[in-house]
Design a protein around this motif. Structure first.
Motif, PDB file in Angstrom:
ATOM      1  N   PRO A 243     -31.179 -32.914  27.284  1.00 35.47           N
ATOM      2  CA  PRO A 243     -31.006 -32.280  28.596  1.00 35.47           C
ATOM      3  C   PRO A 243     -32.137 -32.551  29.576  1.00 35.47           C
ATOM      4  N   THR A 244     -33.330 -32.852  29.060  1.00 33.43           N
ATOM      5  CA  THR A 244     -34.479 -33.070  29.941  1.00 33.43           C
ATOM      6  C   THR A 244     -34.707 -34.538  30.249  1.00 33.43           C
ATOM      7  N   THR A 245     -34.818 -35.343  29.192  1.00 30.46           N
ATOM      8  CA  THR A 245     -35.137 -36.755  29.382  1.00 30.46           C
ATOM      9  C   THR A 245     -33.909 -37.587  29.720  1.00 30.46           C
ATOM     10  N   LYS A 246     -32.708 -37.048  29.408  1.00 31.64           N
ATOM     11  CA  LYS A 246     -31.432 -37.754  29.583  1.00 31.64           C
ATOM     12  C   LYS A 246     -31.290 -38.933  28.619  1.00 31.64           C
ATOM     13  N   HIS A 247     -32.166 -39.020  27.613  1.00 33.12           N
ATOM     14  CA  HIS A 247     -32.005 -40.046  26.584  1.00 33.12           C
ATOM     15  C   HIS A 247     -30.702 -39.807  25.823  1.00 33.12           C
ATOM     16  N   GLU A 248     -30.070 -40.899  25.397  1.00 34.94           N
ATOM     17  CA  GLU A 248     -28.769 -40.798  24.735  1.00 34.94           C
ATOM     18  C   GLU A 248     -28.814 -41.319  23.303  1.00 34.94           C
ATOM     19  N   VAL A 249     -28.007 -40.684  22.451  1.00 35.78           N
ATOM     20  CA  VAL A 249     -27.754 -41.182  21.096  1.00 35.78           C
ATOM     21  C   VAL A 249     -26.251 -41.335  20.948  1.00 35.78           C
ATOM     22  N   HIS A 250     -25.804 -42.548  20.628  1.00 39.48           N
ATOM     23  CA  HIS A 250     -24.388 -42.854  20.473  1.00 39.48           C
ATOM     24  C   HIS A 250     -24.087 -43.005  18.983  1.00 39.48           C
TER      25      HIS A 250
ATOM     26  N   VAL B  34     -38.437 -38.675  21.389  1.00 41.67           N
ATOM     27  CA  VAL B  34     -39.108 -37.396  21.618  1.00 41.67           C
ATOM     28  C   VAL B  34     -40.622 -37.565  21.589  1.00 41.67           C
ATOM     29  N   ALA B  35     -41.148 -38.045  20.466  1.00 40.31           N
ATOM     30  CA  ALA B  35     -42.593 -38.276  20.377  1.00 40.31           C
ATOM     31  C   ALA B  35     -43.023 -39.362  21.355  1.00 40.31           C
ATOM     32  N   ASN B  36     -42.162 -40.360  21.522  1.00 42.64           N
ATOM     33  CA  ASN B  36     -42.370 -41.432  22.489  1.00 42.64           C
ATOM     34  C   ASN B  36     -41.101 -41.547  23.330  1.00 42.64           C
ATOM     35  N   SER B  37     -41.112 -42.447  24.269  1.00 46.97           N
ATOM     36  CA  SER B  37     -39.937 -42.610  25.132  1.00 46.97           C
ATOM     37  C   SER B  37     -39.611 -44.090  25.307  1.00 46.97           C
TER      38      SER B  37
END
Length: 329
Positions: A30-37, A239-242
């Motif tokens: 919800p914060t970074t908008k990173h995705e896991v498919h 999370v730990a990195n981006s």
């Protein structure tokens, strides 16, 4: 030579590496908008080799477009040091025309797409079917993975990691005490005392494993141990990195269900979109129409999230010793 091929094929078959995806799910932080498919992989695809080839192309092409990092469980990418296992697997690697996990890794590496294989179970499988690898050598990778998980960072995940360790480590210790470490697992399976101990150990396995033969206890007991490897990789990359804003997870349905649940429960990821349901992902496809169409899924406008679109409620799924998801690994 013929005997080695038969043994390796037995390992290949027992590890259920025939695969296709019947469910696709996207989670988003919800914060970074990173995705896991997630590509929920039901391991039984020999009826649809052409569809597997098409899915391989679609997955890798989409990973390229999204600059995604792929996490898979690929039996043929052996990362251990045993030369015999490496040679035997190489000998039978391409006997099947289409294997999704194998072919995704091959094509991803060819296309220079970032990919990571978390499979570690080749030695154990090899000792169950082959009389040349000792139980000590076969079970050591499991002990190594347990110790590896104990060192993982991420304070929000420590409860989950400990839950997995608490389930698998006692069984691992019992197996180490059950088998003579100098002999192969296969050579000891006919021993009455060993079988009696395996019958007791089987009681610690999930309910769906209670009807397996004692000889199969050593094949299934650590299935859940693969999941923290996937979770930790996602944690480290997002999370730990981006450094990997998009990750593709291609794994057996049991693995995909639990990892998805953990990301939502412990790290706050939100369900964004999906095709297929959890129920469908645990049932073999009977027609080509049942297989997830990857190109079509990614071309569509993300559907609104509704209770119906979520499929089976994950709060109804248990990931403790009583869970019933182990047999699709």
């Amino acid at each position: 030579m013929k005997r080695i091929i038969v043994v390796a094929l037995a390992i290949l078959s027992s590890a259920n590496v025939f695969s296709y995806t019947k469910k696709i799910e996207i989670l988003q932080h919800p914060t970074t908008k990173h995705e896991v498919h997630f590509f929920y992989d039901f391991h039984d695809d020999e009826k649809f080799p052409g569809d597997v080839k098409q899915q391989v192309k679609e997955i890798v092409t989409m990973a390229q477009k999204k600059d995604a990092h792929i996490i898979i469980e690929n039996l043929f990418d052996y990362q251990g040091t045993n030369a015999e296992i490496k040679d035997d697997l190489a000998m039978v690697k391409y006997l099947r025309k289409s294997l999704l996990l194998r072919d995704v890794q091959d094509l991803a590496e060819k296309k220079d797409v970032s990919i990571e294989n978390v499979e570690y179970r080749q030695e154990r499988d090899y000792s169950v079917y082959e009389d040349r690898l000792s139980a000590q050598e076969a079970l050591k990778p499991v002990s190594d993975v347990i110790e590896q998980i104990k060192k993982y960072n991420g304070k929000d995940l420590q409860e989950y990691y400990q839950d997995v360790i608490n389930e698998i480590e006692p069984i691992q210790k019992k197996l180490l005490q059950t088998f003579d470490g100098k002999k192969s697992i296969k050579s000891q399976l006919a021993n009455r005392k060993v079988n009696k101990k395996l019958l007791e150990i089987k009681k610690d396995l999930p309910v769906d494993c209670q009807d397996i033969a004692q000889a199969d206890v050593a094949m299934y007991y650590d299935a859940r141990l693969l999941n923290p490897l996937i979770v930790n990789s996602i944690y480290e990359h997002q999370v730990a990195n981006s450094n990997k804003p998009c990750i593709f997870v291609i794994a057996g349905t049991f693995h995909a269900v639990e990892v998805s649940h953990v990301l939502k429960e412990y790290l706050g990821y939100k369900h964004r979109d999906q095709q297929g349901t959890d129920d469908a992902a645990f049932i073999p496809a009977q027609s080509k129409l049942e297989l997830a169409q990857i190109d079509k899924f990614y071309e569509q406008t993300p559907a609104p999230i509704t209770p119906k679109s979520l499929g089976t409620s994950l709060q109804d799924l248990s990931f403790s010793k009583t869970n019933n998801l182990y047999l699709v690994v």
